[in-house]
Design an enzyme around this catalytic site. Sequence first.
Site, mmCIF file in Angstrom:
data_model
loop_
_atom_site.group_PDB
_atom_site.id
_atom_site.type_symbol
_atom_site.label_atom_id
_atom_site.label_comp_id
_atom_site.label_asym_id
_atom_site.label_seq_id
_atom_site.Cartn_x
_atom_site.Cartn_y
_atom_site.Cartn_z
ATOM 1 N N GLU A 1 15.913 68.891 17.156
ATOM 2 C CA GLU A 1 16.718 69.674 18.092
ATOM 3 C C GLU A 1 16.725 71.152 17.705
ATOM 4 O O GLU A 1 17.033 71.509 16.554
ATOM 5 C CB GLU A 1 18.168 69.137 18.143
ATOM 6 C CG GLU A 1 19.030 69.926 19.135
ATOM 7 C CD GLU A 1 20.300 69.217 19.564
ATOM 8 O OE1 GLU A 1 20.520 68.054 19.193
ATOM 9 O OE2 GLU A 1 21.085 69.858 20.303
ATOM 10 N N LYS B 1 20.979 55.739 16.458
ATOM 11 C CA LYS B 1 20.562 57.084 16.023
ATOM 12 C C LYS B 1 21.652 57.648 15.118
ATOM 13 O O LYS B 1 22.842 57.400 15.336
ATOM 14 C CB LYS B 1 20.359 58.008 17.233
ATOM 15 C CG LYS B 1 19.950 59.436 16.818
ATOM 16 C CD LYS B 1 19.523 60.289 17.985
ATOM 17 C CE LYS B 1 20.669 60.945 18.726
ATOM 18 N NZ LYS B 1 21.505 61.836 17.905
ATOM 19 N N ASP C 1 26.180 60.806 21.562
ATOM 20 C CA ASP C 1 27.581 61.211 21.403
ATOM 21 C C ASP C 1 27.836 62.516 22.158
ATOM 22 O O ASP C 1 28.959 63.008 22.193
ATOM 23 C CB ASP C 1 27.992 61.295 19.931
ATOM 24 C CG ASP C 1 27.214 62.344 19.161
ATOM 25 O OD1 ASP C 1 26.309 62.961 19.742
ATOM 26 O OD2 ASP C 1 27.513 62.539 17.961
ATOM 27 N N SER C 2 26.776 63.047 22.827
ATOM 28 C CA SER C 2 26.996 64.121 23.798
ATOM 29 C C SER C 2 27.927 63.620 24.901
ATOM 30 O O SER C 2 28.442 64.423 25.693
ATOM 31 C CB SER C 2 25.663 64.606 24.392
ATOM 32 O OG SER C 2 24.919 63.500 24.876
ATOM 33 N N ASP D 1 24.181 56.021 19.689
ATOM 34 C CA ASP D 1 24.430 57.067 18.684
ATOM 35 C C ASP D 1 25.587 56.662 17.775
ATOM 36 O O ASP D 1 26.642 56.228 18.259
ATOM 37 C CB ASP D 1 24.840 58.354 19.424
ATOM 38 C CG ASP D 1 24.125 59.570 18.896
ATOM 39 O OD1 ASP D 1 23.433 59.475 17.869
ATOM 40 O OD2 ASP D 1 24.248 60.635 19.539
ATOM 41 N N GLU E 1 22.472 61.398 12.544
ATOM 42 C CA GLU E 1 22.052 62.763 12.238
ATOM 43 C C GLU E 1 21.828 62.937 10.739
ATOM 44 O O GLU E 1 22.500 62.298 9.920
ATOM 45 C CB GLU E 1 23.107 63.759 12.734
ATOM 46 C CG GLU E 1 23.249 63.745 14.242
ATOM 47 C CD GLU E 1 24.225 64.801 14.768
ATOM 48 O OE1 GLU E 1 24.777 65.587 13.971
ATOM 49 O OE2 GLU E 1 24.423 64.834 15.994
HETATM 50 O O1 KIV Z 1 24.001 63.070 21.712
HETATM 51 C C1 KIV Z 1 22.956 63.416 22.267
HETATM 52 O O2 KIV Z 1 22.841 63.432 23.493
HETATM 53 C C2 KIV Z 1 21.838 63.800 21.427
HETATM 54 C C3 KIV Z 1 20.642 64.379 22.096
HETATM 55 C C4 KIV Z 1 20.886 65.793 22.412
HETATM 56 C C5 KIV Z 1 19.402 64.172 21.304
HETATM 57 O O3 KIV Z 1 21.905 63.681 20.242
#
Ligand code: KIV
Length: 288
Positions: free
Chosen positions: A205, A137, A68-69, A107, A139
């Site tokens: 992280e 993924k 989600d970056s 994510d 959090e």
């Molecule tokens: O969203 C993302 O790119 C991440 C990485 C920094 C692990 O969660």
Amino acid sequence: MTQLSAAQTTPSGGSNALYGGKGTRRVTVRDIALAKERGEKWPMLTAYDAMTASVFDEAGIPVMLVGDSAGNCHLGYETTVPVTLDEMTVLSAAVVRGTRRALIVGDLPFGSYQEGPVQALRSATRLVKEAGVGAVKLEGGERSHEQIRLLVESGIPVMAHIGLTPQSVNAMGYRVQGRGEEAAQQLLRDAKAVQDAGAFAVVLELVPAELAAEVTRVLHIPTVGIGAGPETDAQVLVWTDMMGLTGGRVPKFVKKYADLREVMGNAAKAFAEDVVGGTFPLEEHSVH
Ligand code: KIV
């Protein structure tokens, strides 16, 4: 299940079955578990579109995260918080289409799993069915263990993410996590909670290198470090940061492997000058 492929020789002379392998099937979470057993390190990069992902796939990157970056690095938001599940579904599907070998991890964005396990399952199911990702993924450590457990029981592999969790930026800011005895103990509890819930790997992280090394020793699932020192089982970087495309400051833990911002800026200027100067297109670029 077929073997991934014979172990490959890495540029540094070691052998590694995950990185650089030319197998015809996708990397699976079982391959990831075997890599930990063999003590092999592996790289992960983010990707947000099919073309970039295809470059990384051809380069042998075994795991790609549609992070989600994308919020900050692709969609123009200031943080990851506004990213929606619809956006993640579109981006994840593009990355899956652009790759043949890498395991693609999608994510779950902020607001798509915090309500509880059932919401998490509904959201993860969209990424698996509509986008075709091989894992998701999310959090959170102890606070997300029920979500992780239900997804894993439902057949969806989960990569957990603890330490700095950017979706909580409004509560925690962008600060090193796990400093001090109490915070370190909490991080260890979070790591064990996600492992016990069935996560196949966990991102650490922005945590002190010594603590990340300890977590890596204690867990039997692989740790994926970002700003967590050299001793995690895997390393991940945001691709636009490590290729020098991100504008402005990037975090201290990023190593810059290219300067795409300069390369692309120069190419755009050269094109513009050709157009205004009348030197593009030439005869060779024309049809009659
Ligand atoms: O969203 C993302 O790119 C991440 C990485 C920094 C692990 O969660």
